[in-house]
Write an enzyme that holds these catalytic residues in place. Structure first.
Site, PDB file in Angstrom:
ATOM      1  N   CYS A 169      18.291  27.096  45.524  1.00 33.04           N
ATOM      2  CA  CYS A 169      18.272  25.754  44.933  1.00 33.04           C
ATOM      3  C   CYS A 169      18.685  24.717  46.101  1.00 33.04           C
ATOM      4  O   CYS A 169      18.327  23.403  46.359  1.00 33.04           O
ATOM      5  CB  CYS A 169      19.066  25.266  43.671  1.00 33.04           C
ATOM      6  SG  CYS A 169      20.821  25.590  44.098  1.00 33.04           S
TER       7      CYS A 169
ATOM      8  N   ARG B  80      10.804  19.416  42.744  1.00 30.21           N
ATOM      9  CA  ARG B  80      11.699  18.766  41.862  1.00 30.21           C
ATOM     10  C   ARG B  80      11.079  17.467  41.681  1.00 30.21           C
ATOM     11  O   ARG B  80      11.477  16.813  40.582  1.00 30.21           O
ATOM     12  CB  ARG B  80      13.173  18.585  42.692  1.00 30.21           C
ATOM     13  CG  ARG B  80      14.061  19.684  42.910  1.00 30.21           C
ATOM     14  CD  ARG B  80      14.674  20.347  41.845  1.00 30.21           C
ATOM     15  NE  ARG B  80      15.432  19.321  41.058  1.00 30.21           N
ATOM     16  CZ  ARG B  80      16.827  18.982  41.510  1.00 30.21           C
ATOM     17  NH1 ARG B  80      17.378  19.666  42.392  1.00 30.21           N
ATOM     18  NH2 ARG B  80      17.471  18.050  40.933  1.00 30.21           N
TER      19      ARG B  80
ATOM     20  N   GLN C 117      16.559  21.585  38.181  1.00 28.70           N
ATOM     21  CA  GLN C 117      16.294  22.588  39.085  1.00 28.70           C
ATOM     22  C   GLN C 117      15.517  23.841  38.557  1.00 28.70           C
ATOM     23  O   GLN C 117      14.467  24.038  39.160  1.00 28.70           O
ATOM     24  CB  GLN C 117      17.691  22.747  39.695  1.00 28.70           C
ATOM     25  CG  GLN C 117      17.601  24.292  40.584  1.00 28.70           C
ATOM     26  CD  GLN C 117      17.128  23.449  42.022  1.00 28.70           C
ATOM     27  OE1 GLN C 117      17.555  22.447  42.590  1.00 28.70           O
ATOM     28  NE2 GLN C 117      16.168  23.922  42.665  1.00 28.70           N
TER      29      GLN C 117
ATOM     30  N   ARG D 218      24.797  12.772  37.512  1.00 29.38           N
ATOM     31  CA  ARG D 218      25.256  13.947  38.004  1.00 29.38           C
ATOM     32  C   ARG D 218      26.856  14.026  37.928  1.00 29.38           C
ATOM     33  O   ARG D 218      27.620  13.118  38.370  1.00 29.38           O
ATOM     34  CB  ARG D 218      25.152  13.865  39.432  1.00 29.38           C
ATOM     35  CG  ARG D 218      25.700  15.252  40.383  1.00 29.38           C
ATOM     36  CD  ARG D 218      25.297  15.305  41.448  1.00 29.38           C
ATOM     37  NE  ARG D 218      24.061  16.231  41.441  1.00 29.38           N
ATOM     38  CZ  ARG D 218      23.305  16.928  42.196  1.00 29.38           C
ATOM     39  NH1 ARG D 218      23.932  17.094  43.779  1.00 29.38           N
ATOM     40  NH2 ARG D 218      22.217  17.667  42.144  1.00 29.38           N
TER      41      ARG D 218
ATOM     42  N   ASP E 179      22.510  31.174  44.962  1.00 34.23           N
ATOM     43  CA  ASP E 179      22.958  30.018  45.100  1.00 34.23           C
ATOM     44  C   ASP E 179      24.357  29.946  45.658  1.00 34.23           C
ATOM     45  O   ASP E 179      25.044  30.923  45.911  1.00 34.23           O
ATOM     46  CB  ASP E 179      23.209  29.297  43.581  1.00 34.23           C
ATOM     47  CG  ASP E 179      23.457  27.712  43.710  1.00 34.23           C
ATOM     48  OD1 ASP E 179      23.367  27.143  44.875  1.00 34.23           O
ATOM     49  OD2 ASP E 179      23.928  27.394  42.597  1.00 34.23           O
TER      50      ASP E 179
ATOM     51  N   HIS F  30      22.090  22.863  35.271  1.00 35.35           N
ATOM     52  CA  HIS F  30      20.974  22.178  36.233  1.00 35.35           C
ATOM     53  C   HIS F  30      19.734  22.142  35.946  1.00 35.35           C
ATOM     54  O   HIS F  30      18.878  22.842  36.567  1.00 35.35           O
ATOM     55  CB  HIS F  30      21.333  22.566  37.826  1.00 35.35           C
ATOM     56  CG  HIS F  30      20.906  21.751  38.853  1.00 35.35           C
ATOM     57  ND1 HIS F  30      20.471  20.325  38.470  1.00 35.35           N
ATOM     58  CD2 HIS F  30      20.931  21.645  40.133  1.00 35.35           C
ATOM     59  CE1 HIS F  30      20.337  19.949  39.727  1.00 35.35           C
ATOM     60  NE2 HIS F  30      20.346  20.662  40.573  1.00 35.35           N
TER      61      HIS F  30
HETATM   62  N1   CP Z   1      19.426  21.356  44.621  1.00 33.93           N
HETATM   63  C1   CP Z   1      19.908  20.069  44.547  1.00 33.93           C
HETATM   64  O1   CP Z   1      20.457  19.570  43.366  1.00 33.93           O
HETATM   65  O2   CP Z   1      20.359  19.577  45.480  1.00 33.93           O
HETATM   66  P1   CP Z   1      21.398  18.291  46.040  1.00 33.93           P
HETATM   67  O3   CP Z   1      22.509  18.621  45.545  1.00 33.93           O
HETATM   68  O4   CP Z   1      21.132  17.719  47.147  1.00 33.93           O
HETATM   69  O5   CP Z   1      20.613  17.112  44.793  1.00 33.93           O
HETATM   70  N1  NVA Z   2      25.773  25.353  42.127  1.00 29.74           N
HETATM   71  C1  NVA Z   2      25.546  24.403  43.140  1.00 29.74           C
HETATM   72  C2  NVA Z   2      24.352  23.571  42.996  1.00 29.74           C
HETATM   73  C3  NVA Z   2      24.043  22.610  43.933  1.00 29.74           C
HETATM   74  C4  NVA Z   2      22.683  21.997  44.003  1.00 29.74           C
HETATM   75  C5  NVA Z   2      26.708  23.373  42.649  1.00 29.74           C
HETATM   76  O1  NVA Z   2      26.896  23.062  41.496  1.00 29.74           O
HETATM   77  O2  NVA Z   2      27.397  23.046  43.754  1.00 29.74           O
END
Ligand code: CP
Ligand code: NVA
Length: 315
Positions: A274, A302, A142, A112, A234, A139
């Site tokens: 998400c 997930r 997701q 990440r 989101d 993502h």
């Molecule tokens: N939806 C998602 O990726 O959640 P987290 O940021 O908690 O991993």
């Molecule tokens: N768009 C959000 C998704 C979090 C899972 C972010 O990148 O923070």
């Protein structure tokens, strides 16, 4: 492999960096595999036996970290968590050196990151699979879980009318790639300056010609939601964009998903997010906790799509 276990789809790439790596039949196959893993987890319990996977996180996470850790361990593998929330990848030593060291010890990398280019660089310098666990741009895990959830609830994805309301961000880009591959009718409403990435739309439109998916852009959320079978939103401010938070609060105010906006969708339309959700900002608690919300099913799924991804990339 036991006799009853499904074979993983054959892929041309061994990374999942964007979600556009897979063609429409491979994407369908992956969702089919995820559903089989969910129904028969025991059949897949040894797939990752003897495999070590590094999880590198530059940003916080609840769902992604837990679902990868539980998923990997429930398939017999082991996880090494590398916390990079305090120091970004590439700060202590260059990314290519990190990649070339890791491949001497582990069988795969889940990362990440703040910048998509970091994933690309990791993947360019190692032979082991690299999986995108969220970047500024995409993502994919997701979006796969989201479409698995919609398919479970609605029965079919082909022609499913999904409205996405809010920021044209990483989650939105991945929904576009996957919607194109799965024949979904995606109606996106964003303010003009927050549209999804142009190159994502172009690629998706090419794929959509084959699958008869439809991707449409709007600025008015009411138009996008009109008659939709699912409504997705989101965060207005994604991780890494906090400095723009105040500006974004104002720009997105009219894009809140509340009971009034949901009333324009089809009766019993699904509500998706998400997570993490920001209550009273992009969504009201009434909608998030209401009977149409499937957000916890998305979270649960997930784990199954990620197990299917791991099975596909590591076996
Ligand atoms: N939806 C998602 O990726 O959640 P987290 O940021 O908690 O991993
Ligand atoms: N768009 C959000 C998704 C979090 C899972 C972010 O990148 O923070």
């Amino acid at each position: 492999m036991t006799a009853t276990m499904l074979a993983a789809p054959i892929l041309l790439t061994h990374d999942l960096l964007t979600g556009a790596e897979w063609n429409p039949p491979q994407t369908r196959e992956l969702l089919h595999l995820a559903a089989d893993i969910k129904a028969h987890p025991g059949r897949y319990a040894s797939i990752l036996r003897g495999k070590f996977i590094a999880l590198i996180f530059e940003k916080p996470s609840l769902r992604t970290r837990v679902t990868f850790e539980v998923g990997i361990q429930s398939m017999g593998g082991s996880v090494i968590f590398l916390d990079h929330t305090q120091a970004r990848l590439g700060e202590r030593e260059c990314i290519s050196d990190v990649a070339r060291n890791l491949e001497r010890w582990v069988h795969g990398i889940v990362a990440r990151v703040y910048e998509q280019r970091v994933l690309e660089e990791l993947a360019a310098h190692t032979e082991i699979p690299v999986i995108n666990a969220l970047s500024d741009k995409y993502h994919p895990c997701q979006a796969l879980a989201d479409f698995m959830t919609i398919e479970e609830k609605a029965g079919s994805l082909r022609g499913f009318k999904l409205a996405y309301v809010g920021d044209g961000n990483n989650v939105c880009n991945s929904l576009i790639f996957l919607a194109a591959r799965l024949g979904v009718h995606l109606r996106i409403a964003t303010p003009g300056a927050y549209e999804p990435a142009r190159e994502v739309l172009q690629e998706a439109k090419r794929v959509a010609r084959e699958t008869r998916a439809k991707i449409e852009l709007f600025t008015d959320p009411r138009e996008a939601v009109d008659g939709a079978q699912g409504v997705y939103t989101d965060a207005w401010t994604s991780m890494g964009f906090e400095a723009e938070g105040d500006v974004r609060e104002n720009v997105f105010r009219a894009y809140q998903v509340n009971a009034e906006l949901m009333s324009l969708a089809a009766p019993e339309a699904l509500f998706l997010h998400c997570l993490p959700a920001h209550r009273s900002h992009e969504v009201t608690s009434e909608v998030l906790d209401g009977p149409q919300s499937v957000v916890l099913d998305q979270s649960e799924n997930r784990m199954y799509v990620q197990k299917a991804i791991l099975h596909t990339l590591f076996s």
